[in-house]
Design a protein around this motif. Structure first.
Motif, PDB file in Angstrom:
ATOM      1  N   VAL A 182      -0.602  -4.889 -15.099  1.00  0.00           N
ATOM      2  CA  VAL A 182      -0.946  -4.375 -13.759  1.00  0.00           C
ATOM      3  C   VAL A 182       0.354  -4.523 -12.852  1.00  0.00           C
ATOM      4  CG1 VAL A 182      -1.956  -4.647 -11.673  1.00  0.00           C
ATOM      5  CG2 VAL A 182      -3.357  -5.014 -13.753  1.00  0.00           C
ATOM      6  N   ASN A 183       0.736  -3.231 -12.333  1.00  0.00           N
ATOM      7  CA  ASN A 183       2.030  -3.190 -11.701  1.00  0.00           C
ATOM      8  C   ASN A 183       1.502  -3.446 -10.271  1.00  0.00           C
ATOM      9  OD1 ASN A 183       4.165  -2.340 -10.224  1.00  0.00           O
ATOM     10  ND2 ASN A 183       4.738  -0.843 -11.578  1.00  0.00           N
ATOM     11  N   SER A 184       2.183  -4.581  -9.600  1.00  0.00           N
ATOM     12  CA  SER A 184       1.676  -4.882  -8.304  1.00  0.00           C
ATOM     13  C   SER A 184       2.927  -4.627  -7.472  1.00  0.00           C
ATOM     14  CB  SER A 184       1.380  -6.369  -8.128  1.00  0.00           C
ATOM     15  OG  SER A 184       2.418  -7.151  -8.527  1.00  0.00           O
ATOM     16  N   PRO A 191      -2.038  -0.913  -6.932  1.00  0.00           N
ATOM     17  CA  PRO A 191      -2.042  -1.665  -8.500  1.00  0.00           C
ATOM     18  C   PRO A 191      -2.889  -1.082  -9.207  1.00  0.00           C
ATOM     19  CG  PRO A 191      -2.587  -3.380  -6.587  1.00  0.00           C
ATOM     20  CD  PRO A 191      -2.499  -1.675  -6.084  1.00  0.00           C
ATOM     21  N   VAL A 203      -3.671  -0.505 -13.724  1.00  0.00           N
ATOM     22  CA  VAL A 203      -3.824  -1.021 -15.126  1.00  0.00           C
ATOM     23  C   VAL A 203      -3.316  -0.078 -16.247  1.00  0.00           C
ATOM     24  CG1 VAL A 203      -4.967  -1.862 -17.130  1.00  0.00           C
ATOM     25  CG2 VAL A 203      -5.865  -2.512 -14.739  1.00  0.00           C
ATOM     26  N   ARG A 215       0.407  -9.325 -14.719  1.00  0.00           N
ATOM     27  CA  ARG A 215       0.782  -8.752 -13.338  1.00  0.00           C
ATOM     28  C   ARG A 215       2.249  -8.983 -13.267  1.00  0.00           C
ATOM     29  NH1 ARG A 215      -1.885  -7.437  -8.776  1.00  0.00           N
ATOM     30  NH2 ARG A 215      -4.142  -7.979  -9.849  1.00  0.00           N
ATOM     31  N   GLU A 264       5.941  -7.267 -10.875  1.00  0.00           N
ATOM     32  CA  GLU A 264       6.334  -6.566 -10.017  1.00  0.00           C
ATOM     33  C   GLU A 264       7.491  -5.416 -10.545  1.00  0.00           C
ATOM     34  OE1 GLU A 264       7.351  -8.843  -6.498  1.00  0.00           O
ATOM     35  OE2 GLU A 264       5.383  -9.461  -6.347  1.00  0.00           O
TER      36      GLU A 264
END
Length: 264
Positions: free
Chosen positions: A198-200, A206, A208, A260, A262
């Motif tokens: 998941v790119n936060s 966000p 998946v 997760r 960034e």
């Protein structure tokens, strides 16, 4: 002291385009007597806005392709000694698209000025000639200088974007950072691998992504994830890289369902 000739050449490419464009404009401008022509007459005999727009549209992409190939050729370090390790990589061809775009924008005006001046002679007026205000001249010059600066900045950023997994250390040259990070394998705290992530990143919602992701956590609290590998990694390549780092760090790979991270 080793001279970074690749970095110098990557800087000189946009600078040379800017210099050629400005010198061409100054040379043509010096041949025109502002009092010798009627502005309305020049507007009638010069190229239309549609002609200018069409030329720009048809030259920007080819120029970008040529400059992209040039940046790739100059910036390609795959054959250099520091990337001789199997899990080490400089930035790939996609990384040179951004600097090539801004350099092509500057080169576009060089082609435009040379083409229309040769076709329409004095009826094609450059900034500073009859019909152009000083403000417009300054704005166009500013655009060219800004495009050159962005091309240089992005080229140098791509030049410093790399990762080296040598048998004794990990060296990371991240984007938007001027200092490389160097770690020994003893600095590795953990290695996590997941089949999805998941790119936060704060500018994106966000989401998946179904792609194998690897995260290396270091003892200083920093980390690195394979999303920042200079080239796209397949699932098998990510697994091999994780096993390579785990073997040298003496750590077991932690398998998780979702990571997760960034980053872009």
């Amino acid at each position: 002291m080793t001279v970074d000739w690749r970095g110098i050449l990557l800087t000189l490419i946009p600078v040379a385009l800017l210099t050629a464009t400005l010198r061409l404009r100054d040379r043509y401008k010096s041949q025109v007597d502002p009092d010798a022509f009627d502005v309305d007459d020049l507007n009638e005999r010069g190229p239309t806005r549609r002609e200018v727009a069409c030329l720009q549209a048809f030259t920007l992409i080819p120029l970008m392709a040529v400059l992209w190939a040039l940046f790739c050729f100059v910036g390609d370090e795959r054959s250099s000694e520091r990337f001789s390790d199997p899990y080490s990589s400089p930035v790939g061809p996609k990384g040179w698209l951004a600097p090539a775009l801004f350099a092509a924008y500057v080169a576009m005006f060089l082609v435009q000025d040379a083409y229309f001046r040769g076709m329409y002679h004095e009826a094609y007026r450059l900034p500073g000639e009859p019909g152009h205000s000083a403000q417009r001249m300054a704005a166009l010059r500013g655009e060219l200088i800004l495009g050159t600066c962005l091309a240089i900045f992005l080229a140098l950023q791509m030049h410093s974007f790399y990762v080296v997994f040598s048998p004794v250390e990990i060296r990371i040259g991240p984007v938007l950072a001027w200092r490389e990070r160097v770690y020994s394998y003893d600095d590795v705290e953990s290695i996590r691998v997941a089949p999805r992530f998941v790119n936060s990143f704060r500018f994106f919602r966000p989401e998946v992504h179904e792609r194998t992701m690897m995260v290396i956590d270091f003892k200083d609290g920093d980390d690195w994830n394979s999303n920042w590998y200079p080239e796209d990694l397949s699932r098998a390549q990510t697994e091999r890289l994780a096993a390579y780092v785990a073997e040298r760090a003496g750590k077991a790979i932690e398998r998780v369902e979702v990571l997760r991270i960034e980053g872009i």
